[in-house]
Design a protein around this motif. Structure first.
Motif, PDB file in Angstrom:
ATOM      1  N   HIS A   1       0.807  -1.225   0.000  1.00 33.66           N
ATOM      2  CA  HIS A   1       0.000   0.000   0.000  1.00 33.66           C
ATOM      3  C   HIS A   1       0.841   1.276   0.000  1.00 33.66           C
ATOM      4  O   HIS A   1       0.347   2.322  -0.428  1.00 33.66           O
ATOM      5  CB  HIS A   1      -0.960  -0.006   1.190  1.00 33.66           C
ATOM      6  N   GLU A   2       2.034   1.227   0.529  1.00 33.18           N
ATOM      7  CA  GLU A   2       3.058   2.276   0.478  1.00 33.18           C
ATOM      8  C   GLU A   2       2.737   3.535   1.275  1.00 33.18           C
ATOM      9  O   GLU A   2       3.643   4.215   1.731  1.00 33.18           O
ATOM     10  CB  GLU A   2       3.418   2.617  -0.980  1.00 33.18           C
ATOM     11  N   ILE A   3       1.466   3.875   1.440  1.00 38.88           N
ATOM     12  CA  ILE A   3       1.092   5.068   2.213  1.00 38.88           C
ATOM     13  C   ILE A   3      -0.096   4.721   3.108  1.00 38.88           C
ATOM     14  O   ILE A   3      -1.065   4.097   2.655  1.00 38.88           O
ATOM     15  CB  ILE A   3       0.694   6.243   1.296  1.00 38.88           C
ATOM     16  N   VAL A   4      -0.026   5.140   4.364  1.00 35.93           N
ATOM     17  CA  VAL A   4      -1.167   5.068   5.277  1.00 35.93           C
ATOM     18  C   VAL A   4      -1.440   6.472   5.792  1.00 35.93           C
ATOM     19  O   VAL A   4      -0.578   7.092   6.435  1.00 35.93           O
ATOM     20  CB  VAL A   4      -0.900   4.119   6.459  1.00 35.93           C
ATOM     21  N   ASN A   5      -2.616   7.000   5.499  1.00 38.68           N
ATOM     22  CA  ASN A   5      -3.061   8.283   6.030  1.00 38.68           C
ATOM     23  C   ASN A   5      -3.783   8.026   7.353  1.00 38.68           C
ATOM     24  O   ASN A   5      -4.768   7.286   7.395  1.00 38.68           O
ATOM     25  CB  ASN A   5      -4.025   8.963   5.048  1.00 38.68           C
ATOM     26  N   ASP A   6      -3.288   8.628   8.411  1.00 38.37           N
ATOM     27  CA  ASP A   6      -3.840   8.358   9.736  1.00 38.37           C
ATOM     28  C   ASP A   6      -3.877   9.654  10.527  1.00 38.37           C
ATOM     29  O   ASP A   6      -3.425  10.716  10.045  1.00 38.37           O
ATOM     30  CB  ASP A   6      -2.974   7.301  10.439  1.00 38.37           C
ATOM     31  N   GLU A   7      -4.397   9.590  11.741  1.00 37.12           N
ATOM     32  CA  GLU A   7      -4.379  10.730  12.665  1.00 37.12           C
ATOM     33  C   GLU A   7      -4.088  10.210  14.052  1.00 37.12           C
ATOM     34  O   GLU A   7      -4.717   9.240  14.500  1.00 37.12           O
ATOM     35  CB  GLU A   7      -5.703  11.483  12.639  1.00 37.12           C
TER      36      GLU A   7
ATOM     37  N   VAL B   1      -1.114  12.290   9.992  1.00 38.19           N
ATOM     38  CA  VAL B   1       0.181  11.782   9.573  1.00 38.19           C
ATOM     39  C   VAL B   1       0.033  10.938   8.316  1.00 38.19           C
ATOM     40  O   VAL B   1      -1.033  10.383   8.031  1.00 38.19           O
ATOM     41  CB  VAL B   1       0.863  10.939  10.676  1.00 38.19           C
ATOM     42  N   ALA B   2       1.136  10.845   7.569  1.00 37.27           N
ATOM     43  CA  ALA B   2       1.251   9.906   6.449  1.00 37.27           C
ATOM     44  C   ALA B   2       2.454   9.026   6.739  1.00 37.27           C
ATOM     45  O   ALA B   2       3.582   9.518   6.821  1.00 37.27           O
ATOM     46  CB  ALA B   2       1.432  10.648   5.128  1.00 37.27           C
ATOM     47  N   VAL B   3       2.203   7.743   6.957  1.00 39.40           N
ATOM     48  CA  VAL B   3       3.268   6.764   7.167  1.00 39.40           C
ATOM     49  C   VAL B   3       3.553   6.143   5.802  1.00 39.40           C
ATOM     50  O   VAL B   3       2.652   5.591   5.171  1.00 39.40           O
ATOM     51  CB  VAL B   3       2.848   5.691   8.183  1.00 39.40           C
ATOM     52  N   THR B   4       4.788   6.259   5.330  1.00 43.48           N
ATOM     53  CA  THR B   4       5.095   5.884   3.942  1.00 43.48           C
ATOM     54  C   THR B   4       6.275   4.918   3.887  1.00 43.48           C
ATOM     55  O   THR B   4       7.169   4.951   4.732  1.00 43.48           O
ATOM     56  CB  THR B   4       5.431   7.134   3.104  1.00 43.48           C
ATOM     57  N   PHE B   5       6.265   4.074   2.856  1.00 46.17           N
ATOM     58  CA  PHE B   5       7.366   3.147   2.620  1.00 46.17           C
ATOM     59  C   PHE B   5       7.523   2.953   1.121  1.00 46.17           C
ATOM     60  O   PHE B   5       6.567   2.571   0.440  1.00 46.17           O
ATOM     61  CB  PHE B   5       7.102   1.796   3.286  1.00 46.17           C
TER      62      PHE B   5
ATOM     63  N   LEU C   1       9.337   6.727   5.823  1.00 47.77           N
ATOM     64  CA  LEU C   1       9.247   8.059   6.420  1.00 47.77           C
ATOM     65  C   LEU C   1       7.821   8.349   6.877  1.00 47.77           C
ATOM     66  O   LEU C   1       6.856   7.921   6.234  1.00 47.77           O
ATOM     67  CB  LEU C   1       9.662   9.126   5.402  1.00 47.77           C
ATOM     68  N   THR C   2       7.723   9.102   7.954  1.00 47.04           N
ATOM     69  CA  THR C   2       6.421   9.540   8.454  1.00 47.04           C
ATOM     70  C   THR C   2       6.379  11.059   8.416  1.00 47.04           C
ATOM     71  O   THR C   2       7.300  11.725   8.895  1.00 47.04           O
ATOM     72  CB  THR C   2       6.187   9.040   9.882  1.00 47.04           C
ATOM     73  N   PHE C   3       5.290  11.590   7.849  1.00 50.30           N
ATOM     74  CA  PHE C   3       5.162  13.034   7.675  1.00 50.30           C
ATOM     75  C   PHE C   3       3.903  13.558   8.369  1.00 50.30           C
ATOM     76  O   PHE C   3       2.887  12.853   8.467  1.00 50.30           O
ATOM     77  CB  PHE C   3       5.044  13.394   6.188  1.00 50.30           C
TER      78      PHE C   3
ATOM     79  N   THR D   1      -4.265  14.610   1.923  1.00 48.97           N
ATOM     80  CA  THR D   1      -4.418  13.154   1.930  1.00 48.97           C
ATOM     81  C   THR D   1      -3.638  12.612   0.749  1.00 48.97           C
ATOM     82  O   THR D   1      -3.815  13.076  -0.385  1.00 48.97           O
ATOM     83  CB  THR D   1      -5.899  12.762   1.793  1.00 48.97           C
ATOM     84  N   PHE D   2      -2.780  11.639   0.994  1.00 45.15           N
ATOM     85  CA  PHE D   2      -1.837  11.213  -0.032  1.00 45.15           C
ATOM     86  C   PHE D   2      -2.205   9.878  -0.662  1.00 45.15           C
ATOM     87  O   PHE D   2      -2.731   8.972  -0.007  1.00 45.15           O
ATOM     88  CB  PHE D   2      -0.421  11.145   0.550  1.00 45.15           C
ATOM     89  N   GLY D   3      -1.904   9.794  -1.974  1.00 43.58           N
ATOM     90  CA  GLY D   3      -2.060   8.565  -2.725  1.00 43.58           C
ATOM     91  C   GLY D   3      -0.775   8.262  -3.475  1.00 43.58           C
ATOM     92  O   GLY D   3       0.168   9.061  -3.488  1.00 43.58           O
ATOM     93  N   VAL D   4      -0.750   7.107  -4.126  1.00 44.35           N
ATOM     94  CA  VAL D   4       0.426   6.652  -4.870  1.00 44.35           C
ATOM     95  C   VAL D   4       0.201   6.947  -6.349  1.00 44.35           C
ATOM     96  O   VAL D   4      -0.769   6.470  -6.950  1.00 44.35           O
ATOM     97  CB  VAL D   4       0.668   5.150  -4.656  1.00 44.35           C
ATOM     98  N   SER D   5       1.099   7.728  -6.947  1.00 45.66           N
ATOM     99  CA  SER D   5       0.914   8.178  -8.330  1.00 45.66           C
ATOM    100  C   SER D   5       1.194   7.092  -9.357  1.00 45.66           C
ATOM    101  O   SER D   5       0.712   7.169 -10.489  1.00 45.66           O
ATOM    102  CB  SER D   5       1.830   9.381  -8.613  1.00 45.66           C
ATOM    103  N   GLY D   6       2.018   6.104  -8.990  1.00 51.95           N
ATOM    104  CA  GLY D   6       2.488   5.127  -9.970  1.00 51.95           C
ATOM    105  C   GLY D   6       3.740   5.571 -10.694  1.00 51.95           C
ATOM    106  O   GLY D   6       4.287   4.837 -11.517  1.00 51.95           O
ATOM    107  N   LYS D   7       4.228   6.771 -10.374  1.00 48.90           N
ATOM    108  CA  LYS D   7       5.444   7.305 -10.990  1.00 48.90           C
ATOM    109  C   LYS D   7       6.629   7.140 -10.040  1.00 48.90           C
ATOM    110  O   LYS D   7       6.471   7.073  -8.816  1.00 48.90           O
ATOM    111  CB  LYS D   7       5.262   8.787 -11.330  1.00 48.90           C
ATOM    112  N   LEU D   8       7.820   7.090 -10.636  1.00 50.91           N
ATOM    113  CA  LEU D   8       9.060   7.014  -9.884  1.00 50.91           C
ATOM    114  C   LEU D   8      10.017   8.090 -10.363  1.00 50.91           C
ATOM    115  O   LEU D   8      10.005   8.458 -11.541  1.00 50.91           O
ATOM    116  CB  LEU D   8       9.735   5.648 -10.067  1.00 50.91           C
ATOM    117  N   ARG D   9      10.852   8.559  -9.468  1.00 47.76           N
ATOM    118  CA  ARG D   9      11.949   9.463  -9.818  1.00 47.76           C
ATOM    119  C   ARG D   9      13.156   9.022  -9.008  1.00 47.76           C
ATOM    120  O   ARG D   9      13.083   8.928  -7.784  1.00 47.76           O
ATOM    121  CB  ARG D   9      11.572  10.914  -9.501  1.00 47.76           C
ATOM    122  N   ASN D  10      14.235   8.705  -9.695  1.00 47.49           N
ATOM    123  CA  ASN D  10      15.389   8.081  -9.037  1.00 47.49           C
ATOM    124  C   ASN D  10      14.963   6.828  -8.272  1.00 47.49           C
ATOM    125  O   ASN D  10      15.466   6.530  -7.191  1.00 47.49           O
ATOM    126  CB  ASN D  10      16.087   9.064  -8.103  1.00 47.49           C
TER     127      ASN D  10
END
Length: 324
Positions: free
Chosen positions: A101-107, A113-117, A125-127, A137-146
């Motif tokens: 899932h790569e991102i969990v939006n929580d409070e 917070v956004a817990v990401t992997f 990282l957690t933001f 609220t964050f989602g996964v774009s399907g894009k990569l950079r580096n």
């Protein structure tokens, strides 16, 4: 077809398609509300398709939790991202779920917070999701950079670089998310320290949770979908490094010299955490250990345990803390 062969085929297809596809004109049908006129990306060819489309990797929001004592599915060595805020019950976010899932939006305690992997960079990282008074609220774009995940926010459809916590395309370009002082450790470590803690419950998606779809990735010679420079000093691209600000210590140095106190921080290493990017079953992965990063007063500091190639890509002028 083996997973390794499939990933290689996807990488080749993406690389071949990129010169024609790396353009806002190509992306606008999928991203009609993203302002591609605003960006700090030097060349659109830096952005590659990772394979899945927008939301093809489904980020989670408002997850449910169970008591740590009631959790029986996690192996002792499985990694979790630990979030411990003053006055709040500690929470563990298992990498077995974040892998899919790569991102969990929580409070937590009123803090969104956004817990990401990002599996391809091993970056966890957690933001804080608040930016200029807005909650995103964050989602996964399907894009990569580096080879690093490009996130997007659903409110403005801006794109964000996960490793940097920075907006890179759209209205939020140049804005920064506050990184919070969380860390990755084994499930056994979290449970022993927090017997009354909470752990994220298994999501209701049809995924083989506990399995690693990136088998032997962290033993690969080269990163997946990465065309940038390799790290200096003879450090292998997929060696783990601990980044604190713009400095990086190799995991191997921390393991052999623990504790290390330099540049105002103390880094310690302990045994017991499995790699999530090694064997088919996450809990059986090779030993990578747990690193804690604290200041002189003993407070946990924001940091990242990422692959060396990703650190060099995003901090090309960063300081490699190699010791004597």
């Amino acid at each position: 077809m083996t997973l390794k062969t499939l990933l290689a085929a996807v990488a080749l297809a993406g690389a071949l398609a990129m010169p024609a596809a790396a353009s806002p004109e190509f992306w606008k049908s999928e991203w009609p509300d993203t302002n591609f006129d605003i960006t700090n990306v030097e060349s659109w060819t830096e952005i590659l398709s990772g394979g899945p489309p927008k939301d093809g990797i489904p980020a989670l929001s408002d997850p449910t939790f169970i008591d740590a004592a009631a959790e029986s599915r996690l192996g002792d060595r499985e990694p979790v991202i630990t979030v411990e805020f003053d006055g709040e019950t500690p929470r563990a976010y298992p990498i077995r779920y974040l892998t899919w899932h790569e991102i969990v939006n929580d409070e937590i305690g009123g803090i969104p917070v956004a817990v990401t992997f990002c599996p391809l960079c091993n970056s966890g990282l957690t933001f804080d999701r608040r930016v200029d008074g807005r909650v995103l609220t964050f989602g996964v774009s399907g894009k990569l950079r580096n080879s690093d995940m490009v996130m997007y926010d659903r409110e403005t459809q801006s794109w964000w670089q996960q490793a940097l916590g920075e907006g890179i395309v759209g209205e939020m370009t140049g804005m920064r998310l506050e990184q919070l002082p969380t860390w990755m450790e084994s499930w056994a470590e979290f449970r022993a320290r927090n017997p009354g803690g909470l752990v994220m419950d298994q999501p209701g998606w049809p995924r083989p949770y506990g399995a690693n779809p990136y088998q032997r990735y962290d033993s690969s010679r080269r990163p997946f979908l990465y065309n940038g420079e390799m790290p200096p000093h003879g450090i292998t691209p997929l060696a783990r490094v601990v980044r604190v600000g713009d400095r990086a210590w190799t995991m191997e140095r921390i393991r052999t010299e623990t504790p290390i106190t330099e540049a105002g921080v103390t880094l310690t290493w302990s045994e017991g955490q499995a790699s999530a990017l090694d064997t088919a079953e996450i809990n059986a992965g090779k030993e990578v250990g747990t690193v804690r990063v604290r200041d002189a007063a003993g407070n946990d500091l924001p940091h990242d345990v990422m692959f060396a190639f990703a650190y060099h890509a995003f901090w090309p002028e960063g300081d490699w803390m190699l010791g004597n």
